[in-house]
Design a protein around this motif. Structure first.
Motif, PDB file in Angstrom:
ATOM      1  N   ARG A 259      -3.507   8.287   2.855  1.00 28.16           N
ATOM      2  CA  ARG A 259      -4.227   8.110   1.586  1.00 28.16           C
ATOM      3  C   ARG A 259      -5.319   9.170   1.436  1.00 28.16           C
ATOM      4  N   LEU A 260      -6.093   9.379   2.487  1.00 29.93           N
ATOM      5  CA  LEU A 260      -7.189  10.347   2.423  1.00 29.93           C
ATOM      6  C   LEU A 260      -6.669  11.768   2.253  1.00 29.93           C
TER       7      LEU A 260
ATOM      8  N   GLU B  64      -4.063   4.865   5.941  1.00 29.47           N
ATOM      9  CA  GLU B  64      -5.369   5.338   5.493  1.00 29.47           C
ATOM     10  C   GLU B  64      -5.479   6.856   5.651  1.00 29.47           C
ATOM     11  N   GLN B  65      -4.944   7.362   6.743  1.00 27.00           N
ATOM     12  CA  GLN B  65      -4.953   8.811   6.953  1.00 27.00           C
ATOM     13  C   GLN B  65      -4.136   9.515   5.878  1.00 27.00           C
TER      14      GLN B  65
ATOM     15  N   GLN C  44      -4.145  -0.612   9.298  1.00 26.25           N
ATOM     16  CA  GLN C  44      -3.326   0.324   8.509  1.00 26.25           C
ATOM     17  C   GLN C  44      -3.881   1.747   8.614  1.00 26.25           C
ATOM     18  N   SER C  45      -4.251   2.134   9.807  1.00 33.88           N
ATOM     19  CA  SER C  45      -4.908   3.430  10.008  1.00 33.88           C
ATOM     20  C   SER C  45      -4.018   4.606   9.621  1.00 33.88           C
TER      21      SER C  45
ATOM     22  N   ALA D  87       0.809  -1.222   0.000  1.00 30.09           N
ATOM     23  CA  ALA D  87       0.000   0.000   0.000  1.00 30.09           C
ATOM     24  C   ALA D  87       0.840   1.269   0.000  1.00 30.09           C
ATOM     25  N   SER D  88       1.918   1.265   0.746  1.00 32.90           N
ATOM     26  CA  SER D  88       2.740   2.477   0.831  1.00 32.90           C
ATOM     27  C   SER D  88       3.320   2.850  -0.526  1.00 32.90           C
TER      28      SER D  88
ATOM     29  N   GLU E 192      -8.184   5.463  -5.064  1.00 31.26           N
ATOM     30  CA  GLU E 192      -9.548   4.975  -4.850  1.00 31.26           C
ATOM     31  C   GLU E 192      -9.635   3.456  -4.968  1.00 31.26           C
TER      32      GLU E 192
ATOM     33  N   LYS F 145      -7.494  -0.446  -1.085  1.00 32.33           N
ATOM     34  CA  LYS F 145      -8.308  -0.774   0.075  1.00 32.33           C
ATOM     35  C   LYS F 145      -7.396  -1.152   1.242  1.00 32.33           C
ATOM     36  N   LEU F 146      -7.584  -0.470   2.359  1.00 31.29           N
ATOM     37  CA  LEU F 146      -6.730  -0.695   3.521  1.00 31.29           C
ATOM     38  C   LEU F 146      -7.545  -1.244   4.681  1.00 31.29           C
TER      39      LEU F 146
ATOM     40  N   PRO G 189      -8.182  -2.086   8.903  1.00 32.32           N
ATOM     41  CA  PRO G 189      -8.177  -1.251  10.117  1.00 32.32           C
ATOM     42  C   PRO G 189      -6.814  -1.167  10.777  1.00 32.32           C
TER      43      PRO G 189
END
Length: 357
Positions: A343-344, A340-341, A336-337, A290-291, A328, A331-332, A334
């Motif tokens: 990403r948003l 996720e922060q 990976q909070s 994800a990173s 978009e 998908k991460l 919980p």
């Protein structure tokens, strides 16, 4: 002293992330054991190192040779008058009262004798007390003969650890000095081991950190020089290690960042694009990381921003849209909070950029 005679796994620094205490030269935590690279021996004849100043090869504890402000070894050691407490010059100059006792500081003066002791300590730290482990060791008075063995990998870890402490405390001169010593050690070793990939990746990581020091000091030309040399070393390595990918792409982006403020947009786009290419290739091989996907979207945004400033609005819009699509689809879970922060945050920036007319 030699630098790294027995190179093992390497974990280059995450130049623009919290490295969580992991050494970018050895890939190990300075708080853990960094002794024998072959693994800890249970041989009872081994003599553990004992330092009278409180330091050792595993913990690097603070001692009387350290500055209590930056918690690194003293650099440009200075004595406060009249209380005589001693700190790094850059650290104590921020205070009007002694940070240790609260006495008014009437002035400071250099302490060359203590600084010379610190310098000798650094030069000697690459040696550790150890007995012979072979069957033909000499026995003196019924005891094993104790020798000193070069463990210069520990020296690299030690210097980088001290530099990181100093950098976090904004004692940039001290950080730069320790990193320069580490780079010099590695360069010396490379003279006889030019094809050693571990040494080259170590040097690339240390050069990147030296670039950070120069950038913080406002010396942009030197920062660019270090970042470019770092990128040169890392780009010639087999880019399979994700840490190498990150360090290389960050060095290229930082050159672009500096040139951005100089107004050289064509040059900026060139460096951002090179970083983008590195990250695209990494995502192709590791699409589940994800990173890396977030890094890729960030690079797309950087290139698109430059395209907009160059007047290429349609190309810029395509870049922003591609970055949004990447994020978009990501998908991460919980756990990976933090990602996720991030990403948003990047996603919000991209949507704002698309809304700009």
């Amino acid at each position: 002293m030699k630098s790294n005679r027995n190179s093992s796994g390497v974990c280059p620094a995450k130049s623009d992330r919290n490295v969580s205490g992991v050494c970018p030269v050895t890939g190990k935590n300075p708080g853990g054991s960094t002794g024998n690279a072959e693994g800890k021996s249970s041989d009872p004849r081994l003599v553990p190192a004992r330092c009278p100043f409180g330091y050792d090869s595993g913990t690097f504890k603070l001692g009387p040779l350290s500055c209590m402000i930056c918690q690194a070894l003293l650099h440009e050691c200075s004595r406060c008058n009249p209380c005589s407490h001693k700190f790094c010059k850059a650290c104590v100059l921020r205070f009007k009262d002694c940070p240790l006792c609260g006495a008014d500081i009437d002035g400071i003066e250099p302490d060359p004798e203590l600084q010379a002791l610190v310098d000798r300590f650094i030069d000697g730290h690459a040696r550790i007390k150890r007995s012979h482990a072979s069957g033909d060791e000499e026995v003196l008075g019924g005891k094993n003969k104790v020798i000193y063995e070069d463990v210069s990998m520990e020296r690299g870890a030690f210097l980088v650890q001290q530099a990181m402490r100093a950098f976090r405390a904004q004692n940039i001169g001290s950080a730069k000095s320790r990193l320069s010593m580490c780079a010099e050690d590695i360069r010396e070793e490379l003279k006889s081991s030019e094809d050693n990939l571990d040494l080259r990746s170590q040097l690339g990581a240390v050069l990147g950190m030296l670039g950070d020091c120069c950038r913080t000091l406002g010396d942009s030309p030197s920062a660019i020089s270090y970042y470019e040399e770092s990128a040169e070393f890392l780009s010639k390595l087999p880019v399979k290690d994700l840490e190498l990918v990150h360090t290389l792409s960050v060095s290229l982006n930082k050159i672009g960042d500096i040139r951005y403020y100089d107004g050289d947009l064509q040059s900026v786009r060139s460096y951002y694009s090179r970083s983008l290419d590195v990250r695209r290739n990494a995502v192709k091989e590791h699409s589940a990381v994800a990173s890396l996907v977030i890094d890729l979207a960030t690079s797309l945004a950087k290139v698109a921003d430059v395209d907009r400033n160059l007047g290429n609005e349609s190309t810029a819009a395509e870049g922003f849209k591609e970055a949004i699509e990447c994020l978009e689809k990501l998908k991460l879970g919980p756990e990976q909070s933090s990602l996720e922060q991030r990403r948003l945050s990047v996603l919000d920036f991209l949507h704002n950029q698309l809304a700009v007319k």
